[in-house]
Design a protein around this motif. Structure first.
Motif, PDB file in Angstrom:
ATOM      1  N   THR A 180      -2.289  15.904  -8.028  1.00 51.47           N
ATOM      2  CA  THR A 180      -0.325  16.320  -7.407  1.00 51.47           C
ATOM      3  C   THR A 180      -0.230  15.933  -6.109  1.00 51.47           C
ATOM      4  OG1 THR A 180      -1.400  18.482  -6.609  1.00 51.47           O
ATOM      5  CG2 THR A 180      -1.263  18.769  -8.575  1.00 51.47           C
ATOM      6  N   HIS A 181      -0.604  15.680  -5.299  1.00 50.58           N
ATOM      7  CA  HIS A 181      -0.314  14.956  -4.039  1.00 50.58           C
ATOM      8  C   HIS A 181       0.024  13.664  -4.445  1.00 50.58           C
ATOM      9  CE1 HIS A 181      -0.681  18.971  -1.715  1.00 50.58           C
ATOM     10  NE2 HIS A 181      -1.875  19.257  -2.654  1.00 50.58           N
ATOM     11  N   ILE A 182      -0.652  12.803  -5.390  1.00 52.49           N
ATOM     12  CA  ILE A 182      -0.476  11.385  -5.361  1.00 52.49           C
ATOM     13  C   ILE A 182      -0.267  10.750  -6.463  1.00 52.49           C
ATOM     14  CG2 ILE A 182      -3.705  11.240  -4.178  1.00 52.49           C
ATOM     15  CD1 ILE A 182      -4.568  10.584  -6.285  1.00 52.49           C
ATOM     16  N   ARG A 183       0.369  11.342  -6.782  1.00 58.44           N
ATOM     17  CA  ARG A 183       0.455  10.525  -8.503  1.00 58.44           C
ATOM     18  C   ARG A 183       2.082   9.625  -8.000  1.00 58.44           C
ATOM     19  NH1 ARG A 183      -0.545  15.060 -11.732  1.00 58.44           N
ATOM     20  NH2 ARG A 183      -1.854  14.881 -12.946  1.00 58.44           N
ATOM     21  N   PRO A 184       1.764  10.142  -7.131  1.00 55.45           N
ATOM     22  CA  PRO A 184       3.927   9.060  -7.067  1.00 55.45           C
ATOM     23  C   PRO A 184       3.123   7.884  -6.184  1.00 55.45           C
ATOM     24  CG  PRO A 184       4.626  10.896  -5.684  1.00 55.45           C
ATOM     25  CD  PRO A 184       2.689  11.180  -6.190  1.00 55.45           C
ATOM     26  N   GLY A 185       2.044   7.426  -5.797  1.00 50.63           N
ATOM     27  CA  GLY A 185       1.180   6.364  -5.002  1.00 50.63           C
ATOM     28  C   GLY A 185       0.355   5.298  -6.032  1.00 50.63           C
ATOM     29  N   LEU A 186       0.283   6.270  -7.443  1.00 48.05           N
ATOM     30  CA  LEU A 186      -0.530   5.724  -9.095  1.00 48.05           C
ATOM     31  C   LEU A 186       0.393   5.214  -9.351  1.00 48.05           C
ATOM     32  CD1 LEU A 186      -2.985   8.212  -9.802  1.00 48.05           C
ATOM     33  CD2 LEU A 186      -3.609   7.034  -8.124  1.00 48.05           C
ATOM     34  N   MET A 220      -7.374   0.615  -6.017  1.00 50.02           N
ATOM     35  CA  MET A 220      -8.382   1.923  -5.701  1.00 50.02           C
ATOM     36  C   MET A 220      -7.729   2.924  -4.526  1.00 50.02           C
ATOM     37  SD  MET A 220     -11.736   0.726  -5.941  1.00 50.02           S
ATOM     38  CE  MET A 220     -12.126   1.703  -5.309  1.00 50.02           C
ATOM     39  N   LEU A 221      -7.518   4.460  -4.604  1.00 50.57           N
ATOM     40  CA  LEU A 221      -7.467   5.025  -3.760  1.00 50.57           C
ATOM     41  C   LEU A 221      -8.843   5.134  -3.448  1.00 50.57           C
ATOM     42  CD1 LEU A 221      -5.987   7.486  -3.456  1.00 50.57           C
ATOM     43  CD2 LEU A 221      -7.655   8.957  -5.386  1.00 50.57           C
ATOM     44  N   TYR A 222      -8.685   5.382  -1.451  1.00 47.49           N
ATOM     45  CA  TYR A 222     -10.068   5.769  -1.222  1.00 47.49           C
ATOM     46  C   TYR A 222      -8.932   7.380   0.039  1.00 47.49           C
ATOM     47  CZ  TYR A 222     -10.565   0.798  -1.611  1.00 47.49           C
ATOM     48  OH  TYR A 222     -10.838  -0.791  -1.510  1.00 47.49           O
ATOM     49  N   LEU A 223      -9.951   8.129   0.044  1.00 49.59           N
ATOM     50  CA  LEU A 223      -9.918   9.455  -0.259  1.00 49.59           C
ATOM     51  C   LEU A 223     -10.600   9.562   1.647  1.00 49.59           C
ATOM     52  CD1 LEU A 223      -9.599  11.555  -3.636  1.00 49.59           C
ATOM     53  CD2 LEU A 223      -7.427  10.993  -1.958  1.00 49.59           C
ATOM     54  N   PHE A 224      -9.891  10.542   2.393  1.00 47.83           N
ATOM     55  CA  PHE A 224     -10.627   9.851   3.713  1.00 47.83           C
ATOM     56  C   PHE A 224     -10.134  11.687   4.398  1.00 47.83           C
ATOM     57  CE2 PHE A 224     -10.671  10.700   8.448  1.00 47.83           C
ATOM     58  CZ  PHE A 224     -12.413  10.295   8.940  1.00 47.83           C
ATOM     59  N   ILE A 225     -11.528  12.985   4.371  1.00 52.44           N
ATOM     60  CA  ILE A 225     -11.075  14.168   5.048  1.00 52.44           C
ATOM     61  C   ILE A 225     -11.212  13.709   6.494  1.00 52.44           C
ATOM     62  CG2 ILE A 225     -14.210  15.005   4.478  1.00 52.44           C
ATOM     63  CD1 ILE A 225     -12.736  17.514   3.487  1.00 52.44           C
ATOM     64  N   GLN A 226     -10.843  14.076   7.100  1.00 53.39           N
ATOM     65  CA  GLN A 226      -9.866  14.078   7.601  1.00 53.39           C
ATOM     66  C   GLN A 226     -11.175  15.454   9.303  1.00 53.39           C
ATOM     67  OE1 GLN A 226      -5.598  14.504   8.802  1.00 53.39           O
ATOM     68  NE2 GLN A 226      -6.060  12.532   9.312  1.00 53.39           N
ATOM     69  N   HIS A 227     -12.057  15.997   8.939  1.00 49.43           N
ATOM     70  CA  HIS A 227     -12.753  16.662   9.396  1.00 49.43           C
ATOM     71  C   HIS A 227     -14.810  16.825   9.591  1.00 49.43           C
ATOM     72  CE1 HIS A 227      -9.467  19.678   8.900  1.00 49.43           C
ATOM     73  NE2 HIS A 227      -9.242  18.734   7.983  1.00 49.43           N
ATOM     74  N   ARG A 250      -6.790  18.170   5.700  1.00 50.48           N
ATOM     75  CA  ARG A 250      -6.104  17.586   5.882  1.00 50.48           C
ATOM     76  C   ARG A 250      -6.830  15.980   4.379  1.00 50.48           C
ATOM     77  NH1 ARG A 250      -5.623  19.031  10.528  1.00 50.48           N
ATOM     78  NH2 ARG A 250      -7.325  16.679  10.928  1.00 50.48           N
ATOM     79  N   VAL A 251      -6.598  15.726   4.322  1.00 52.35           N
ATOM     80  CA  VAL A 251      -6.867  14.941   3.363  1.00 52.35           C
ATOM     81  C   VAL A 251      -5.950  13.935   3.358  1.00 52.35           C
ATOM     82  CG1 VAL A 251      -7.746  13.811   0.992  1.00 52.35           C
ATOM     83  CG2 VAL A 251      -8.145  15.880   1.840  1.00 52.35           C
ATOM     84  N   VAL A 252      -6.700  12.191   3.879  1.00 55.28           N
ATOM     85  CA  VAL A 252      -5.761  10.945   4.132  1.00 55.28           C
ATOM     86  C   VAL A 252      -5.846   9.828   2.306  1.00 55.28           C
ATOM     87  CG1 VAL A 252      -4.911   9.038   5.224  1.00 55.28           C
ATOM     88  CG2 VAL A 252      -5.598  11.089   6.522  1.00 55.28           C
ATOM     89  N   ALA A 253      -4.672   9.875   1.666  1.00 60.60           N
ATOM     90  CA  ALA A 253      -4.996   9.016   0.184  1.00 60.60           C
ATOM     91  C   ALA A 253      -4.268   8.280   1.090  1.00 60.60           C
ATOM     92  CB  ALA A 253      -4.118   9.891  -0.562  1.00 60.60           C
ATOM     93  N   THR A 254      -5.013   7.325   0.701  1.00 58.54           N
ATOM     94  CA  THR A 254      -4.857   5.653   0.697  1.00 58.54           C
ATOM     95  C   THR A 254      -5.121   5.335  -1.247  1.00 58.54           C
ATOM     96  OG1 THR A 254      -5.216   5.300   3.427  1.00 58.54           O
ATOM     97  CG2 THR A 254      -4.449   3.083   1.453  1.00 58.54           C
ATOM     98  N   GLY A 269       0.531  -1.411   0.201  1.00 57.03           N
ATOM     99  CA  GLY A 269       0.053   0.284  -0.209  1.00 57.03           C
ATOM    100  C   GLY A 269       1.190   1.267  -0.304  1.00 57.03           C
ATOM    101  N   TRP A 270       0.239   2.219  -0.410  1.00 56.19           N
ATOM    102  CA  TRP A 270       0.825   3.286  -0.089  1.00 56.19           C
ATOM    103  C   TRP A 270      -0.254   4.945  -0.130  1.00 56.19           C
ATOM    104  CZ3 TRP A 270      -0.568   8.678  -2.087  1.00 56.19           C
ATOM    105  CH2 TRP A 270       0.607   9.231  -2.542  1.00 56.19           C
ATOM    106  N   GLN A 271       0.778   5.646   0.934  1.00 57.37           N
ATOM    107  CA  GLN A 271      -0.329   6.679   1.762  1.00 57.37           C
ATOM    108  C   GLN A 271       0.214   7.160   2.482  1.00 57.37           C
ATOM    109  OE1 GLN A 271      -1.482   5.689   6.541  1.00 57.37           O
ATOM    110  NE2 GLN A 271      -3.594   5.657   5.646  1.00 57.37           N
ATOM    111  N   LYS A 272      -0.556   9.005   1.526  1.00 56.92           N
ATOM    112  CA  LYS A 272       0.182  10.100   2.480  1.00 56.92           C
ATOM    113  C   LYS A 272      -1.065  10.933   2.353  1.00 56.92           C
ATOM    114  CE  LYS A 272       1.842  14.453  -0.566  1.00 56.92           C
ATOM    115  NZ  LYS A 272       2.477  14.979  -1.448  1.00 56.92           N
ATOM    116  N   THR A 273      -1.272  12.605   4.317  1.00 60.05           N
ATOM    117  CA  THR A 273      -1.567  12.951   3.787  1.00 60.05           C
ATOM    118  C   THR A 273      -1.256  14.335   3.297  1.00 60.05           C
ATOM    119  OG1 THR A 273      -2.415  11.597   6.223  1.00 60.05           O
ATOM    120  CG2 THR A 273      -2.760  13.800   5.955  1.00 60.05           C
TER     121      THR A 273
END
Length: 131
Positions: A25-31, A38-45, A125-129, A2-6
């Motif tokens: 722009t933030h997730i290209r390295p993970g793709l 699958m890309l999962y995006l979660f907003i921390q708000h 803030r968004v967590v991309a997995t 897996g790959w993850q970035k906030t």
């Protein structure tokens, strides 16, 4: 593997904002190198949400205001964000998008939206997995 970035989205005022390119722009390295995933995006708000919709939809914010108006007789007024919290629960804090050959497999007219429910602009803030 897996790959993850906030990451943090730019400040935006109340409304529905197309953020597909900013997310990319933030997730290209993970793709990179992902044939099928699958890309999962979660907003921390709790006063903003993520959704997928037509990549040009000027009426979404108006419709949400009609569904959950600020004029309701709200009981939870301590933070002043009761409308925002309700809309977030209805819209959701996460989305998932298939990945095919290192690209998001969105439909022709689909885009990723940040739905900001507070009037003052906020960074979110968004967590991309990627799995």
């Amino acid at each position: 593997m897996g790959w993850q970035k906030t990451f943090t989205l730019n400040r935006r005022p109340k409304g529905c904002h197309l953020v597909t390119e900013e997310v990319l722009t933030h997730i290209r390295p993970g793709l990179e190198g992902v044939k099928i995933g699958m890309l999962y995006l979660f907003i921390q708000h709790t006063s903003a949400a993520l959704t997928i919709n037509e990549n040009y939809d000027p009426d979404m914010d108006m419709a949400l205001d009609k569904i959950v108006p600020e004029s309701l007789d709200w009981v939870h007024t301590d933070e002043g964000h009761e409308v925002s919290h309700t809309k977030t629960s209805l819209m959701g804090t996460s989305i998932c998008v298939p990945i095919t050959d290192g690209r998001l497999n969105l439909g022709t007219w689909q885009g990723i939206y940040l739905t900001e429910f507070r009037h003052a602009p906020h960074q979110r803030r968004v967590v991309a997995t990627v799995l």
